[in-house]
Motif scaffolding. Structure first.
Motif, PDB file in Angstrom:
ATOM      1  N   ALA A 375     -40.179   2.478  -0.605  1.00  0.00           N
ATOM      2  CA  ALA A 375     -40.412   1.174  -1.234  1.00  0.00           C
ATOM      3  C   ALA A 375     -39.473   0.096  -0.708  1.00  0.00           C
ATOM      4  N   VAL A 376     -38.653   0.398   0.311  1.00  0.00           N
ATOM      5  CA  VAL A 376     -37.683  -0.563   0.840  1.00  0.00           C
ATOM      6  C   VAL A 376     -38.411  -1.719   1.517  1.00  0.00           C
ATOM      7  N   SER A 377     -38.116  -2.942   1.071  1.00  0.00           N
ATOM      8  CA  SER A 377     -38.741  -4.136   1.651  1.00  0.00           C
ATOM      9  C   SER A 377     -37.740  -5.008   2.401  1.00  0.00           C
ATOM     10  N   ASP A 378     -36.446  -4.704   2.269  1.00  0.00           N
ATOM     11  CA  ASP A 378     -35.409  -5.575   2.811  1.00  0.00           C
ATOM     12  C   ASP A 378     -34.302  -4.729   3.428  1.00  0.00           C
ATOM     13  N   VAL A 379     -33.937  -5.000   4.682  1.00  0.00           N
ATOM     14  CA  VAL A 379     -32.837  -4.301   5.353  1.00  0.00           C
ATOM     15  C   VAL A 379     -31.851  -5.337   5.872  1.00  0.00           C
ATOM     16  N   TRP A 380     -30.562  -5.097   5.590  1.00  0.00           N
ATOM     17  CA  TRP A 380     -29.489  -5.947   6.072  1.00  0.00           C
ATOM     18  C   TRP A 380     -28.605  -5.158   7.025  1.00  0.00           C
ATOM     19  N   VAL A 408     -38.642  -7.697   5.627  1.00  0.00           N
ATOM     20  CA  VAL A 408     -37.643  -8.614   6.190  1.00  0.00           C
ATOM     21  C   VAL A 408     -36.452  -7.819   6.703  1.00  0.00           C
ATOM     22  N   VAL A 409     -35.945  -8.186   7.885  1.00  0.00           N
ATOM     23  CA  VAL A 409     -34.694  -7.649   8.420  1.00  0.00           C
ATOM     24  C   VAL A 409     -33.737  -8.816   8.617  1.00  0.00           C
ATOM     25  N   THR A 410     -32.526  -8.689   8.083  1.00  0.00           N
ATOM     26  CA  THR A 410     -31.498  -9.724   8.208  1.00  0.00           C
ATOM     27  C   THR A 410     -30.322  -9.159   8.993  1.00  0.00           C
ATOM     28  N   ILE A 411     -29.921  -9.855  10.043  1.00  0.00           N
ATOM     29  CA  ILE A 411     -28.793  -9.449  10.872  1.00  0.00           C
ATOM     30  C   ILE A 411     -27.714 -10.517  10.741  1.00  0.00           C
ATOM     31  N   VAL A 412     -26.532 -10.132  10.235  1.00  0.00           N
ATOM     32  CA  VAL A 412     -25.435 -11.074   9.984  1.00  0.00           C
ATOM     33  C   VAL A 412     -24.293 -10.775  10.948  1.00  0.00           C
ATOM     34  N   MET A 413     -23.859 -11.818  11.668  1.00  0.00           N
ATOM     35  CA  MET A 413     -22.722 -11.683  12.573  1.00  0.00           C
ATOM     36  C   MET A 413     -21.704 -12.769  12.246  1.00  0.00           C
ATOM     37  N   ASP A 414     -20.423 -12.357  12.122  1.00  0.00           N
ATOM     38  CA  ASP A 414     -19.343 -13.283  11.812  1.00  0.00           C
ATOM     39  C   ASP A 414     -18.728 -13.770  13.119  1.00  0.00           C
ATOM     40  N   GLN A 415     -19.005 -15.004  13.475  1.00  0.00           N
ATOM     41  CA  GLN A 415     -18.522 -15.554  14.743  1.00  0.00           C
ATOM     42  C   GLN A 415     -17.039 -15.910  14.718  1.00  0.00           C
ATOM     43  N   SER A 416     -16.400 -15.871  13.575  1.00  0.00           N
ATOM     44  CA  SER A 416     -14.967 -16.154  13.523  1.00  0.00           C
ATOM     45  C   SER A 416     -14.149 -15.005  14.094  1.00  0.00           C
ATOM     46  N   ARG A 417     -14.731 -13.798  14.121  1.00  0.00           N
ATOM     47  CA  ARG A 417     -14.020 -12.638  14.658  1.00  0.00           C
ATOM     48  C   ARG A 417     -14.506 -12.289  16.062  1.00  0.00           C
ATOM     49  N   ASP A 418     -15.794 -12.351  16.290  1.00  0.00           N
ATOM     50  CA  ASP A 418     -16.360 -11.978  17.582  1.00  0.00           C
ATOM     51  C   ASP A 418     -17.496 -12.941  17.932  1.00  0.00           C
ATOM     52  N   CYS A 419     -17.584 -13.261  19.198  1.00  0.00           N
ATOM     53  CA  CYS A 419     -18.636 -14.158  19.666  1.00  0.00           C
ATOM     54  C   CYS A 419     -19.734 -13.345  20.342  1.00  0.00           C
ATOM     55  N   GLY A 420     -20.952 -13.654  20.006  1.00  0.00           N
ATOM     56  CA  GLY A 420     -22.083 -12.957  20.615  1.00  0.00           C
ATOM     57  C   GLY A 420     -23.330 -13.798  20.533  1.00  0.00           C
ATOM     58  N   GLU A 421     -24.241 -13.585  21.445  1.00  0.00           N
ATOM     59  CA  GLU A 421     -25.489 -14.328  21.445  1.00  0.00           C
ATOM     60  C   GLU A 421     -26.484 -13.701  20.471  1.00  0.00           C
ATOM     61  N   PRO A 422     -27.410 -14.497  19.950  1.00  0.00           N
ATOM     62  CA  PRO A 422     -28.485 -13.949  19.117  1.00  0.00           C
ATOM     63  C   PRO A 422     -29.214 -12.829  19.857  1.00  0.00           C
ATOM     64  N   ASP A 423     -29.540 -11.782  19.112  1.00  0.00           N
ATOM     65  CA  ASP A 423     -30.056 -10.561  19.738  1.00  0.00           C
ATOM     66  C   ASP A 423     -31.038  -9.898  18.791  1.00  0.00           C
ATOM     67  N   LEU A 440     -43.655  -5.755   8.297  1.00  0.00           N
ATOM     68  CA  LEU A 440     -42.491  -6.433   8.871  1.00  0.00           C
ATOM     69  C   LEU A 440     -42.953  -7.646   9.681  1.00  0.00           C
ATOM     70  N   LYS A 441     -42.704  -8.829   9.115  1.00  0.00           N
ATOM     71  CA  LYS A 441     -43.143 -10.056   9.771  1.00  0.00           C
ATOM     72  C   LYS A 441     -42.008 -11.075   9.926  1.00  0.00           C
ATOM     73  N   GLU A 491     -44.165  -8.745  19.024  1.00  0.00           N
ATOM     74  CA  GLU A 491     -45.324  -9.595  18.752  1.00  0.00           C
ATOM     75  C   GLU A 491     -45.733  -9.579  17.285  1.00  0.00           C
ATOM     76  N   TYR A 492     -45.222  -8.604  16.535  1.00  0.00           N
ATOM     77  CA  TYR A 492     -45.561  -8.527  15.108  1.00  0.00           C
ATOM     78  C   TYR A 492     -44.851  -9.601  14.288  1.00  0.00           C
ATOM     79  N   LEU A 493     -43.879 -10.308  14.853  1.00  0.00           N
ATOM     80  CA  LEU A 493     -43.118 -11.304  14.098  1.00  0.00           C
ATOM     81  C   LEU A 493     -43.937 -12.575  13.884  1.00  0.00           C
ATOM     82  N   ASP A 494     -43.984 -13.029  12.626  1.00  0.00           N
ATOM     83  CA  ASP A 494     -44.615 -14.304  12.286  1.00  0.00           C
ATOM     84  C   ASP A 494     -43.579 -15.386  11.985  1.00  0.00           C
TER      85      ASP A 494
END
Length: 555
Positions: A375-380, A408-423, A440-441, A491-494
């Protein structure tokens, strides 16, 4: 004369305004480190009180500033303690006591004898630390043997070479009717009295036997929050677990439990004995071994989750003992969140471990059973540093894929500690035959900036002028996202949500190109980092700021 004219407008402010200003001068001191404390460093008021007579009168005339007492500290604190105790007796006090040497030479004992009758009568908080090199016998004498009518919070740490076998006198006499928060560290004997009003209990580095710990829990019928950390015994429970006291019905209000750094042989016992609240239960098991053959973190998550799991939180935190400095050690954790339970399990290991199962394998093993995740609808996925993505890419993708209700999938990156490009590479590949997440859209990429990290850097370097400099806007490149979208794997992303702190921006050309692959691309700009909201029962109102506790959101 010019100096007087410059200062007079300030000095002419109403006393009430000055009192409000002065209330922000003493920094809070969380002496226990577990529950919130009202202790404050009143010594910070001394420079202002010694500036002139006007400021001295202002600081002394506000009794609320002098409700923290330190006994056993430096000479300035001794003066403050004496003044605080003799000023405005009706007010409650918070007392921090450190006794560290022989009674005949330690001036703290003299202060105790002179001030303690008044302190005991007014103490709302009492924090006692013993660091004797040699025992004083007897330790608990009539000095401590008196009523404590206002005591609500008591913390005690025995850091002596020898253990103290006798409990604090109020416990021995049962004078604990108002006690609500209790923290005991490095003790060998636990109180045997009843605690009718106790709501928060923390036991750390205790050497008490397991039966005494269970029996103590059975005497706290109002307990709401419990933390047990590092029981320092070699032997585990030596009887059948059912022979220990049954506390399944003794803790009807217990909602929040933290079991930290318990041995593999102890952890199953306490998970079995401590009851689960059927209508809202928060459990955190922190510091489990990374050896999956000794501790099955996945089984803990599944067995102790109540009701359907709606959200999965996969996080990577710096270790508790080294939060600021770069390190090879890290603390991966997995949490299952639902309407009726929040369960989190975390370990500590290295990126390239030689003698233990490393983080990626631990994560893969922990989430191998997806039977409770239908039943999981949200992953962080939170705080995975760019340099570690190569190691975690496959287990993260494997764990996210195969969730039929995922939206929904949420990816959180803290740029104050490490710098990285969106991925996007940890997302499931829609071309994979085993892809089974038809709902998953939406994906959210969060690029936050922790201002507290920046502030600590400034404090450590002494470059306070950096805080006054205007923020420089940093451009985040979407080139990697574009390369990944061009493969057709997503391609499944809306919808793609790009959440950034105000100091970041994207190139307009790249944004336009991304919109050619994803129908809806939204930009959110905020200083507030999105977090997983917690149900009311999992929120700890007395949280001291440690990451083992939650306040409103999941860190």
């Amino acid at each position: 004369m010019p100096m007087v004219s410059l200062c007079s407008p300030v000095l002419s402010l109403p006393v009430e305004v000055w009192h409000r200003i002065l209330e922000y001068v003493p920094e809070p001191e969380n002496k226990d480190g577990i529950w919130l404390s009202s202790m404050a460093d009143t010594a910070m008021l001394l420079p202002m009180s010694q500036t002139c007579r006007r400021f001295r009168d202002l600081t002394i005339s506000h009794p609320a500033l002098w409700q923290s007492v330190k006994i056993g500290a430096g000479p300035n604190e001794r003066i403050l303690a004496r003044d605080a105790v003799t000023r405005k007796p009706p007010l409650s006090l918070s007392a921090d006591i450190s006794l560290s040497s022989d009674r005949e030479t330690d001036v703290a004992w003299t202060d105790m004898e002179n001030l303690w009758p008044e302190v005991a009568a007014r103490a709302r908080e009492l924090h006692l630390l013993l660091t004797y090199k040699q025992r004083v016998d007897p330790l608990w004498d009539p000095l401590f043997d008196r009523p404590y009518p206002r005591l609500e919070y008591f913390s005690f740490c025995d850091a002596t070479a020898e253990t103290i076998p006798i409990p604090f006198p109020p416990f021995a006499q049962g004078l604990t009717s108002h006690l609500r928060r209790l923290s005991l560290r490095s003790v060998s004997v636990l109180p045997w009295c009843e605690f009718p009003c106790l709501t928060h209990l923390a036991l750390g580095d205790v050497t008490a036997i397991h039966a005494d710990i269970i029996e103590l829990l059975g005497r706290c019928p109002q307990l709401e929050s419990l933390m047990i950390r590092n029981i320092r015994r070699r032997s585990g429970p030596n009887e059948a677990w059912d022979k220990y006291q049954d506390i399944s019905k003794s803790l009807p209000r217990l909602r929040r439990v933290v079991l930290q750094d318990l041995r593999d042989t102890f952890l199953p016992f306490y998970l079995y004995k401590i009851p689960k609240h059927p209508h809202g239960y928060s459990l955190q098991v922190v510091g489990v071994t990374a050896f999956t053959k000794y501790c099955d973190a996945g089984a803990i998550l599944c067995d102790h989750s109540v009701g359907p799991v709606k959200t999965v939180h996969i996080g990577l935190e710096p270790p508790r003992w080294n939060v600021r400095e770069p390190t090879d050690f890290y603390a991966p954790s997995v949490a299952f969140l639902g309407q009726q339970s929040v369960v989190r399990v975390g370990t500590v290991t290295r990126l390239e471990a030689e003698r233990c199962v490393d983080g990626p394998d631990w994560l893969r093993h922990t989430l191998r059973d997806k039977s409770t995740l239908q039943a999981v609808s949200d992953v962080w996925v939170v705080n995975f540093r760019p340099g570690w993505w190569d190691a975690f890419e496959i287990p993260l993708r494997d764990n996210i894929s195969g969730l039929p209700a995922l939206e929904v999938v949420t990816i959180v990156m803290d740029q104050s500690r490490d710098c990285g490009e969106p991925d996007l590479r940890i997302l499931p590949d829609g071309r994979d035959p085993v892809f089974d997440s038809p709902r998953l859209k939406t994906v959210r990429l969060v690029y936050a900036y922790d201002r507290e990290v920046e502030y600590r850097r400034v404090v450590e370097t002494g470059q306070y002028c950096d805080l006054l400099k205007p923020r420089e806007t940093k451009q985040l490149s979407l080139s990697k996202v574009l390369e990944q979208l061009k493969t057709g794997a997503f391609e499944y992303l809306d919808r793609l949500v790009l959440h950034i702190a105000p100091r970041f921006a994207f190139y307009d050309v790249e944004l336009a190109e991304v919109r050619g692959y994803v129908p809806q691309v939204d930009i959110e700009c905020s200083d507030e980092t999105p977090r997983v909201p917690l149900p009311e029962y999992a929120r700890e109102p007395e949280a001291s700021g440690r990451f083992e506790y939650w306040n409103e959101v999941f860190h």
